[in-house]
Design a protein around this motif. Structure first.
Motif, short mmCIF file in Angstrom:
data_model
loop_
_atom_site.label_atom_id
_atom_site.label_comp_id
_atom_site.label_asym_id
_atom_site.label_seq_id
_atom_site.Cartn_x
_atom_site.Cartn_y
_atom_site.Cartn_z
N GLN A 60 0.83 -1.20 0.16
CA GLN A 60 0.18 0.02 0.02
C GLN A 60 0.97 1.03 0.07
OE1 GLN A 60 -2.96 -0.51 -0.47
NE2 GLN A 60 -3.72 1.66 -0.33
N PRO A 61 0.75 2.13 -1.07
CA PRO A 61 1.34 3.33 -1.06
C PRO A 61 1.22 4.17 0.25
CG PRO A 61 0.09 3.13 -2.94
CD PRO A 61 -0.23 2.03 -2.10
N SER A 62 2.22 4.90 0.79
CA SER A 62 2.07 5.75 1.97
C SER A 62 1.54 6.85 1.80
CB SER A 62 3.52 6.09 2.39
OG SER A 62 4.06 7.19 1.54
N GLU A 63 0.85 7.49 2.66
CA GLU A 63 0.15 8.93 2.64
C GLU A 63 1.01 10.08 1.67
OE1 GLU A 63 -3.11 10.06 2.99
OE2 GLU A 63 -3.27 7.90 3.50
N GLU A 64 2.21 9.88 2.19
CA GLU A 64 3.20 11.03 1.43
C GLU A 64 3.39 10.56 -0.02
OE1 GLU A 64 8.01 11.75 1.40
OE2 GLU A 64 7.13 11.28 3.40
N GLU A 65 3.47 9.32 -0.46
CA GLU A 65 3.55 8.95 -1.85
C GLU A 65 2.16 9.13 -2.61
OE1 GLU A 65 6.46 5.08 -1.69
OE2 GLU A 65 4.40 4.94 -0.83
N ILE A 66 1.30 9.00 -1.81
CA ILE A 66 -0.15 9.38 -2.76
C ILE A 66 -0.29 10.92 -2.72
CG2 ILE A 66 -2.56 9.39 -2.44
CD1 ILE A 66 -2.21 6.42 -0.70
N THR A 67 0.03 11.54 -1.73
CA THR A 67 -0.04 13.16 -1.73
C THR A 67 1.00 13.66 -2.97
OG1 THR A 67 -0.67 13.38 0.65
CG2 THR A 67 0.36 15.30 -0.42
N GLN A 68 2.26 13.18 -2.99
CA GLN A 68 2.99 13.53 -3.97
C GLN A 68 2.51 13.31 -5.57
OE1 GLN A 68 6.82 11.15 -3.95
NE2 GLN A 68 7.65 12.52 -5.60
N ALA A 69 1.87 12.20 -5.63
CA ALA A 69 1.28 11.55 -6.91
C ALA A 69 0.09 12.53 -7.08
CB ALA A 69 0.72 10.47 -6.92
N GLN A 70 -0.74 12.91 -6.28
CA GLN A 70 -1.82 14.22 -6.54
C GLN A 70 -1.12 15.27 -6.63
OE1 GLN A 70 -3.80 13.39 -2.66
NE2 GLN A 70 -5.39 12.14 -3.61
N LYS A 71 -0.25 15.86 -6.14
CA LYS A 71 0.50 17.17 -6.45
C LYS A 71 1.03 17.33 -7.78
CE LYS A 71 1.56 18.58 -1.74
NZ LYS A 71 2.58 18.55 -0.77
N GLN A 72 1.68 16.00 -8.08
CA GLN A 72 2.30 15.98 -9.52
C GLN A 72 1.17 16.07 -10.45
OE1 GLN A 72 5.62 15.94 -9.79
NE2 GLN A 72 5.76 15.93 -12.03
N PHE A 73 -0.09 15.18 -10.44
CA PHE A 73 -1.32 15.26 -11.18
C PHE A 73 -1.80 16.61 -11.50
CE2 PHE A 73 -5.63 14.64 -11.88
CZ PHE A 73 -5.84 14.32 -13.32
N GLU A 74 -1.87 17.43 -10.30
CA GLU A 74 -2.40 18.73 -10.39
C GLU A 74 -1.57 19.56 -11.13
OE1 GLU A 74 -3.01 19.79 -6.22
OE2 GLU A 74 -4.66 18.42 -6.03
N MET A 75 -0.20 19.38 -11.09
CA MET A 75 0.83 20.25 -11.79
C MET A 75 0.66 20.02 -13.24
SD MET A 75 4.31 20.48 -9.60
CE MET A 75 5.23 20.46 -11.33
N VAL A 76 0.56 18.78 -13.84
CA VAL A 76 0.54 18.41 -15.22
C VAL A 76 -0.77 18.84 -15.62
CG1 VAL A 76 2.30 16.54 -15.14
CG2 VAL A 76 -0.24 15.79 -14.58
N GLN A 77 -2.16 18.54 -14.89
CA GLN A 77 -2.98 19.23 -15.41
C GLN A 77 -3.27 20.68 -15.38
OE1 GLN A 77 -4.95 17.05 -16.69
NE2 GLN A 77 -6.60 16.55 -15.58
N GLN A 78 -2.31 21.40 -15.00
CA GLN A 78 -2.24 22.94 -15.19
C GLN A 78 -1.52 23.23 -16.34
OE1 GLN A 78 -1.12 24.84 -11.56
NE2 GLN A 78 -3.03 23.95 -10.27
#
Length: 120
Positions: A60-78
């Motif tokens: 299971q990915p850690s909360e930090e890894e999930i948060t990092q992925a979400q931040k990266q996704f938000e960046m690429v979406q912009q």
């Protein structure tokens, strides 16, 4: 009787000629030619792959890894071009999914659909 493989190659050609494929191809070239966009997208996809590999191994990915992925996704979406690329990838994925449903209809006539088999 026509050769099923010939029809598959015709379908492949039709897919390559489709608007969805051509737009995706053009956007992919645009991202590849933009150093910042390419780096952003590569980083995002690497994070995606790492998370998928973890899940496939039962981790299971850690909360930090999930948060990092979400931040990266938000960046690429912009990023305008990356956002368009991802939208076009989704459109092409829908087309391929629809084609898959059409191609597997003969098997559903024999075996039914997964939904049909759940009640058994």
């Amino acid at each position: 009787m026509s050769n099923v493989y010939d029809k598959a190659h015709e379908l492949s050609s039709a897919l390559k000629d489709s608007d969805e494929f051509q737009k995706l191809k053009d956007l992919h070239v645009e991202v590849e030619n933009d150093e910042v966009a390419k780096r952003m997208l590569d980083n995002f996809r690497n994070i995606q792959i790492e998370l998928q590999q973890m899940q496939m191994q039962g981790q299971q990915p850690s909360e930090e890894e999930i948060t990092q992925a979400q931040k990266q996704f938000e960046m690429v979406q912009q990023h305008e071009v990356i956002s368009k690329l991802m939208a076009e990838e989704q459109r092409l994925s829908t087309v391929i999914s629809d084609i898959n449903k059409i191609v597997t209809e003969p098997l559903e006539e024999i075996y039914g659909t997964p939904e049909d088999n759940k009640s058994e």
